[in-house]
Design a protein around this motif. Structure first.
Motif, mmCIF file in Angstrom:
data_model
loop_
_atom_site.group_PDB
_atom_site.id
_atom_site.type_symbol
_atom_site.label_atom_id
_atom_site.label_comp_id
_atom_site.label_asym_id
_atom_site.label_seq_id
_atom_site.Cartn_x
_atom_site.Cartn_y
_atom_site.Cartn_z
ATOM 1 N N MET A 106 4.252 -9.342 -4.068
ATOM 2 C CA MET A 106 3.926 -9.083 -2.664
ATOM 3 C C MET A 106 4.696 -7.875 -2.150
ATOM 4 S SD MET A 106 1.608 -11.050 -1.556
ATOM 5 C CE MET A 106 1.808 -10.817 0.188
ATOM 6 N N PHE A 107 5.985 -7.833 -2.435
ATOM 7 C CA PHE A 107 6.819 -6.728 -1.957
ATOM 8 C C PHE A 107 6.353 -5.422 -2.589
ATOM 9 C CE2 PHE A 107 10.792 -4.181 -2.048
ATOM 10 C CZ PHE A 107 10.959 -4.084 -0.678
ATOM 11 N N GLY A 108 6.056 -5.462 -3.876
ATOM 12 C CA GLY A 108 5.569 -4.265 -4.562
ATOM 13 C C GLY A 108 4.247 -3.798 -3.985
ATOM 14 N N GLY A 109 3.355 -4.745 -3.655
ATOM 15 C CA GLY A 109 2.078 -4.398 -3.050
ATOM 16 C C GLY A 109 2.258 -3.746 -1.696
ATOM 17 N N ILE A 110 3.209 -4.248 -0.933
ATOM 18 C CA ILE A 110 3.482 -3.663 0.380
ATOM 19 C C ILE A 110 3.990 -2.241 0.209
ATOM 20 C CG2 ILE A 110 5.006 -3.807 2.402
ATOM 21 C CD1 ILE A 110 4.776 -6.898 2.093
ATOM 22 N N LEU A 111 4.897 -2.046 -0.739
ATOM 23 C CA LEU A 111 5.418 -0.700 -0.967
ATOM 24 C C LEU A 111 4.309 0.238 -1.419
ATOM 25 C CD1 LEU A 111 8.857 -1.316 -2.703
ATOM 26 C CD2 LEU A 111 8.438 -0.582 -0.363
ATOM 27 N N ASP A 112 3.422 -0.244 -2.315
ATOM 28 C CA ASP A 112 2.327 0.604 -2.782
ATOM 29 C C ASP A 112 1.407 0.983 -1.633
ATOM 30 O OD1 ASP A 112 3.280 0.580 -5.326
ATOM 31 O OD2 ASP A 112 1.878 -0.934 -6.070
ATOM 32 N N ALA A 113 1.091 0.025 -0.761
ATOM 33 C CA ALA A 113 0.221 0.309 0.382
ATOM 34 C C ALA A 113 0.885 1.308 1.324
ATOM 35 C CB ALA A 113 -0.116 -0.990 1.120
ATOM 36 N N GLN A 114 2.183 1.149 1.549
ATOM 37 C CA GLN A 114 2.888 2.083 2.418
ATOM 38 C C GLN A 114 2.928 3.468 1.784
ATOM 39 O OE1 GLN A 114 6.641 0.115 2.925
ATOM 40 N NE2 GLN A 114 5.964 -0.984 4.746
ATOM 41 N N GLY A 115 3.144 3.533 0.481
ATOM 42 C CA GLY A 115 3.178 4.812 -0.224
ATOM 43 C C GLY A 115 1.827 5.506 -0.152
ATOM 44 N N ALA A 116 0.747 4.737 -0.326
ATOM 45 C CA ALA A 116 -0.591 5.327 -0.250
ATOM 46 C C ALA A 116 -0.868 5.839 1.155
ATOM 47 C CB ALA A 116 -1.649 4.293 -0.659
ATOM 48 N N ALA A 117 -0.453 5.075 2.171
ATOM 49 C CA ALA A 117 -0.668 5.521 3.556
ATOM 50 C C ALA A 117 0.129 6.784 3.836
ATOM 51 C CB ALA A 117 -0.265 4.412 4.528
ATOM 52 N N THR A 134 -1.383 10.634 4.851
ATOM 53 C CA THR A 134 -1.010 11.352 6.064
ATOM 54 C C THR A 134 -0.379 12.704 5.742
ATOM 55 O OG1 THR A 134 1.133 10.223 6.190
ATOM 56 C CG2 THR A 134 -0.690 9.249 7.417
ATOM 57 N N LYS A 135 0.053 12.921 4.517
ATOM 58 C CA LYS A 135 0.665 14.199 4.157
ATOM 59 C C LYS A 135 -0.361 15.308 3.999
ATOM 60 C CE LYS A 135 4.892 12.633 1.987
ATOM 61 N NZ LYS A 135 5.697 12.648 0.779
ATOM 62 N N GLU A 136 -1.606 14.957 3.700
ATOM 63 C CA GLU A 136 -2.628 15.981 3.529
ATOM 64 C C GLU A 136 -3.071 16.503 4.898
ATOM 65 O OE1 GLU A 136 -5.019 14.834 -0.513
ATOM 66 O OE2 GLU A 136 -5.817 14.159 1.385
ATOM 67 N N ARG A 137 -3.014 17.809 5.045
ATOM 68 C CA ARG A 137 -3.501 18.422 6.275
ATOM 69 C C ARG A 137 -4.975 18.747 6.070
ATOM 70 N NH1 ARG A 137 -2.589 24.202 8.824
ATOM 71 N NH2 ARG A 137 -1.780 24.688 6.758
ATOM 72 N N VAL A 138 -5.792 18.401 7.037
ATOM 73 C CA VAL A 138 -7.224 18.669 6.965
ATOM 74 C C VAL A 138 -7.532 19.897 7.812
ATOM 75 C CG1 VAL A 138 -9.537 17.785 7.476
ATOM 76 C CG2 VAL A 138 -7.777 16.240 6.573
#
Length: 126
Positions: free
Chosen positions: A20-31, A35-39
C-alpha cells in the motif's frame, strides 16, 4: 494464538502495508512527473506556426501540443530527429526534452501550397 500463526499474520500485514505504501509513493511519483512537463500549445495553419519561436531550458520536459486548423501539416525538427503529422481537428502531442543547449529549427514537411517553404520556426534551448 500460537506464535507461528501470529508471526504469519504480522508478516502478511507488514507485506500488505508495504504494498500500500509503495503504491501511494508510485502514484505520487507519477503525479509529480506529469506536473513537471510544461505544455506549449501551437497552432499550425497555412503557412505559419503560432508561436513560431519557443524558449525552453536544457533538460526540461516539454509537450508541444499542436492543433492544425486547415491541412495535414508536418512538424519536423531534423537535428532532434523528431517528426509528426498534424491532422486538422485533432490534437497532436510531441514530447521533447533537449539535453543540449542550442537553436533547433523546425519546419512543415508536408507540402501545403505556395508559401509552404516559409512555414518554420525555432526552439531555443538555454
Amino acid at each position: 494464538m500460537d506464535s507461528s500463526r501470529r508471526n504469519l499474520c504480522l508478516s502478511v500485514a507488514a507485506g500488505f502495508g508495504t504494498l500500500m505504501f509503495g503504491g501511494i509513493l508510485d502514484a505520487q511519483g507519477a503525479a509529480k512527473q506529469k506536473t513537471k512537463e510544461r505544455v506549449i500549445k501551437i497552432q499550425a495553419k497555412r503557412f505559419v506556426y503560432t508561436p513560431n519561436e519557443i524558449t525552453i531550458k536544457k533538460g526540461e520536459a516539454v509537450v508541444l501540443e499542436f492543433t492544425s486548423l486547415d491541412f495535414v501539416h508536418g512538424f519536423n525538427i531534423p537535428d532532434l530527429k523528431i517528426r509528426a503529422d498534424l491532422p486538422p481537428g485533432q490534437i497532436t502531442r510531441v514530447s521533447i526534452k533537449p539535453e543540449k543547449a542550442g537553436v533547433y529549427d523546425f519546419l512543415c514537411d508536408n507540402f501545403c501550397g505556395s508559401g509552404h517553404e516559409e512555414m518554420s520556426g525555432r526552439i531555443i534551448v538555454k
